[in-house]
Design a protein around this motif. Structure first.
Motif, PDB file in Angstrom:
ATOM      1  N   THR A  14      -3.203 -13.504  10.480  1.00  0.00           N
ATOM      2  CA  THR A  14      -3.076 -12.081  10.789  1.00  0.00           C
ATOM      3  C   THR A  14      -2.670 -11.888  12.241  1.00  0.00           C
ATOM      4  O   THR A  14      -1.803 -11.066  12.542  1.00  0.00           O
ATOM      5  CB  THR A  14      -4.386 -11.333  10.470  1.00  0.00           C
ATOM      6  OG1 THR A  14      -4.681 -11.502   9.080  1.00  0.00           O
ATOM      7  CG2 THR A  14      -4.268  -9.856  10.785  1.00  0.00           C
ATOM      8  N   SER A  52       0.461   1.794   6.391  1.00  0.00           N
ATOM      9  CA  SER A  52      -0.128   1.050   5.284  1.00  0.00           C
ATOM     10  C   SER A  52      -1.150   0.043   5.801  1.00  0.00           C
ATOM     11  O   SER A  52      -2.249  -0.087   5.230  1.00  0.00           O
ATOM     12  CB  SER A  52       0.969   0.347   4.488  1.00  0.00           C
ATOM     13  OG  SER A  52       0.424  -0.275   3.344  1.00  0.00           O
ATOM     14  N   LEU A  53      -0.819  -0.662   6.874  1.00  0.00           N
ATOM     15  CA  LEU A  53      -1.793  -1.589   7.474  1.00  0.00           C
ATOM     16  C   LEU A  53      -3.040  -0.836   7.905  1.00  0.00           C
ATOM     17  O   LEU A  53      -4.165  -1.294   7.674  1.00  0.00           O
ATOM     18  CB  LEU A  53      -1.192  -2.277   8.703  1.00  0.00           C
ATOM     19  CG  LEU A  53      -0.279  -3.457   8.486  1.00  0.00           C
ATOM     20  CD1 LEU A  53       0.324  -3.895   9.820  1.00  0.00           C
ATOM     21  CD2 LEU A  53      -0.999  -4.610   7.824  1.00  0.00           C
ATOM     22  N   TRP A  56      -4.811   0.551   4.452  1.00  0.00           N
ATOM     23  CA  TRP A  56      -5.137  -0.346   3.345  1.00  0.00           C
ATOM     24  C   TRP A  56      -5.709  -1.705   3.725  1.00  0.00           C
ATOM     25  O   TRP A  56      -6.269  -2.385   2.867  1.00  0.00           O
ATOM     26  CB  TRP A  56      -3.890  -0.576   2.485  1.00  0.00           C
ATOM     27  CG  TRP A  56      -3.573   0.580   1.610  1.00  0.00           C
ATOM     28  CD1 TRP A  56      -2.840   1.683   1.942  1.00  0.00           C
ATOM     29  CD2 TRP A  56      -3.991   0.765   0.262  1.00  0.00           C
ATOM     30  NE1 TRP A  56      -2.772   2.534   0.877  1.00  0.00           N
ATOM     31  CE2 TRP A  56      -3.467   1.993  -0.177  1.00  0.00           C
ATOM     32  CE3 TRP A  56      -4.755   0.001  -0.623  1.00  0.00           C
ATOM     33  CZ2 TRP A  56      -3.684   2.481  -1.455  1.00  0.00           C
ATOM     34  CZ3 TRP A  56      -4.965   0.472  -1.900  1.00  0.00           C
ATOM     35  CH2 TRP A  56      -4.430   1.716  -2.300  1.00  0.00           C
ATOM     36  N   PHE A  57      -5.591  -2.156   4.963  1.00  0.00           N
ATOM     37  CA  PHE A  57      -6.041  -3.510   5.317  1.00  0.00           C
ATOM     38  C   PHE A  57      -7.539  -3.688   5.110  1.00  0.00           C
ATOM     39  O   PHE A  57      -7.986  -4.747   4.680  1.00  0.00           O
ATOM     40  CB  PHE A  57      -5.669  -3.832   6.768  1.00  0.00           C
ATOM     41  CG  PHE A  57      -5.755  -5.295   7.103  1.00  0.00           C
ATOM     42  CD1 PHE A  57      -4.655  -6.119   6.938  1.00  0.00           C
ATOM     43  CD2 PHE A  57      -6.922  -5.859   7.590  1.00  0.00           C
ATOM     44  CE1 PHE A  57      -4.718  -7.470   7.251  1.00  0.00           C
ATOM     45  CE2 PHE A  57      -7.009  -7.208   7.906  1.00  0.00           C
ATOM     46  CZ  PHE A  57      -5.897  -8.013   7.730  1.00  0.00           C
ATOM     47  N   LEU A 128      -7.319  -6.791  -0.584  1.00  0.00           N
ATOM     48  CA  LEU A 128      -6.716  -5.830   0.341  1.00  0.00           C
ATOM     49  C   LEU A 128      -5.932  -6.539   1.438  1.00  0.00           C
ATOM     50  O   LEU A 128      -4.790  -6.155   1.751  1.00  0.00           O
ATOM     51  CB  LEU A 128      -7.794  -4.939   0.960  1.00  0.00           C
ATOM     52  CG  LEU A 128      -8.490  -3.963   0.008  1.00  0.00           C
ATOM     53  CD1 LEU A 128      -9.701  -3.339   0.685  1.00  0.00           C
ATOM     54  CD2 LEU A 128      -7.524  -2.896  -0.489  1.00  0.00           C
ATOM     55  N   GLN A 132      -1.852  -6.526   1.865  1.00  0.00           N
ATOM     56  CA  GLN A 132      -1.217  -5.998   3.069  1.00  0.00           C
ATOM     57  C   GLN A 132      -0.309  -7.024   3.725  1.00  0.00           C
ATOM     58  O   GLN A 132       0.741  -6.658   4.272  1.00  0.00           O
ATOM     59  CB  GLN A 132      -2.252  -5.469   4.053  1.00  0.00           C
ATOM     60  CG  GLN A 132      -2.688  -4.069   3.720  1.00  0.00           C
ATOM     61  CD  GLN A 132      -1.512  -3.133   3.502  1.00  0.00           C
ATOM     62  OE1 GLN A 132      -0.768  -2.824   4.432  1.00  0.00           O
ATOM     63  NE2 GLN A 132      -1.323  -2.692   2.265  1.00  0.00           N
ATOM     64  N   HIS A 133      -0.660  -8.294   3.684  1.00  0.00           N
ATOM     65  CA  HIS A 133       0.263  -9.310   4.197  1.00  0.00           C
ATOM     66  C   HIS A 133       1.548  -9.301   3.373  1.00  0.00           C
ATOM     67  O   HIS A 133       2.645  -9.403   3.935  1.00  0.00           O
ATOM     68  CB  HIS A 133      -0.389 -10.698   4.191  1.00  0.00           C
ATOM     69  CG  HIS A 133      -1.170 -10.978   5.434  1.00  0.00           C
ATOM     70  ND1 HIS A 133      -0.603 -11.524   6.555  1.00  0.00           N
ATOM     71  CD2 HIS A 133      -2.473 -10.761   5.736  1.00  0.00           C
ATOM     72  CE1 HIS A 133      -1.522 -11.643   7.495  1.00  0.00           C
ATOM     73  NE2 HIS A 133      -2.663 -11.189   7.030  1.00  0.00           N
ATOM     74  N   HIS A 135       2.806  -6.714   1.610  1.00  0.00           N
ATOM     75  CA  HIS A 135       3.506  -5.463   1.899  1.00  0.00           C
ATOM     76  C   HIS A 135       4.147  -5.510   3.281  1.00  0.00           C
ATOM     77  O   HIS A 135       5.306  -5.139   3.462  1.00  0.00           O
ATOM     78  CB  HIS A 135       2.525  -4.288   1.788  1.00  0.00           C
ATOM     79  CG  HIS A 135       3.156  -2.967   2.015  1.00  0.00           C
ATOM     80  ND1 HIS A 135       3.123  -2.346   3.242  1.00  0.00           N
ATOM     81  CD2 HIS A 135       3.826  -2.141   1.178  1.00  0.00           C
ATOM     82  CE1 HIS A 135       3.752  -1.184   3.155  1.00  0.00           C
ATOM     83  NE2 HIS A 135       4.193  -1.033   1.908  1.00  0.00           N
ATOM     84  N   LEU A 136       3.384  -5.985   4.256  1.00  0.00           N
ATOM     85  CA  LEU A 136       3.876  -6.079   5.626  1.00  0.00           C
ATOM     86  C   LEU A 136       5.147  -6.913   5.699  1.00  0.00           C
ATOM     87  O   LEU A 136       6.147  -6.501   6.291  1.00  0.00           O
ATOM     88  CB  LEU A 136       2.799  -6.692   6.520  1.00  0.00           C
ATOM     89  CG  LEU A 136       3.220  -7.082   7.937  1.00  0.00           C
ATOM     90  CD1 LEU A 136       3.568  -5.848   8.747  1.00  0.00           C
ATOM     91  CD2 LEU A 136       2.127  -7.888   8.596  1.00  0.00           C
TER      92      LEU A 136
END
Length: 173
Positions: A14, A52-53, A56-57, A128, A132-133, A135-136
């Protein structure tokens, strides 16, 4: 990197991902900041990714979650055109806010918490984070592609073993 605990791996990866996000944002030339890609200005793609991060993270159902002060309805939605625009400075400040928030969270993260669901959430902490990783990096790839197509320059990324630069560094390969 210590690979004995999942929380350590998440912390390391991260932190690397967040460094790359900051670098990619720095690599966006001013003349394409507001240029449309897929029907939306580039800054909106960046905001969508950061929002989003932020949401949602850790827990998208956190009752204490607060939108950034400049947010208006659908500003983060890539399917909705909005009148409001975000400046580079606002994105810069928001990125550092999100980065600090996530780093505080992962510093305290324990392996046993990964398979627990945050309060009011149907997903586990691990789901989650992993989502997110995914999506990111989907959006990072798109944004990097826009930058490369416009400039011919490839923003620096770290890979699994590259050192995280401190101080001055070349932001492109």
């Amino acid at each position: 990197m210590e690979e004995e605990r999942y929380s350590e791996i998440i912390r390391e990866q991260t932190n690397r991902a967040l460094w790359e996000v900051g670098n990619v944002i720095k690599c966006i030339p001013e003349d394409i900041w507001g240029k449309e890609y897929c029907g939306m200005p580039l800054w909106k793609h960046v905001y969508h990714m950061l929002h989003s991060l932020d949401l949602w993270f850790m827990n998208p159902n956190d009752t204490g979650y607060k939108e950034p002060g400049f947010h208006v309805k659908d500003l983060n939605n890539l399917d909705v055109v909005t009148e409001k625009e975000i400046s580079r400075e606002q994105i810069h400040d928001y990125f550092f806010w999100v980065e600090r928030k996530i780093k505080r969270y992962i510093e305290e993260l324990k392996d046993e918490e990964l398979l627990e669901s945050p309060e009011g959430c149907k997903y586990t902490g691990f789901t989650l984070i992993l989502a997110q990783h995914r999506h990111l990096h989907t959006h990072m790839g798109m944004i990097m592609g826009f930058i490369v197509a416009e400039t011919g320059l490839w923003p620096r990324v770290l890979g699994l073993e590259g050192e995280i630069p401190e101080g001055g560094y070349e932001k492109y390969f």
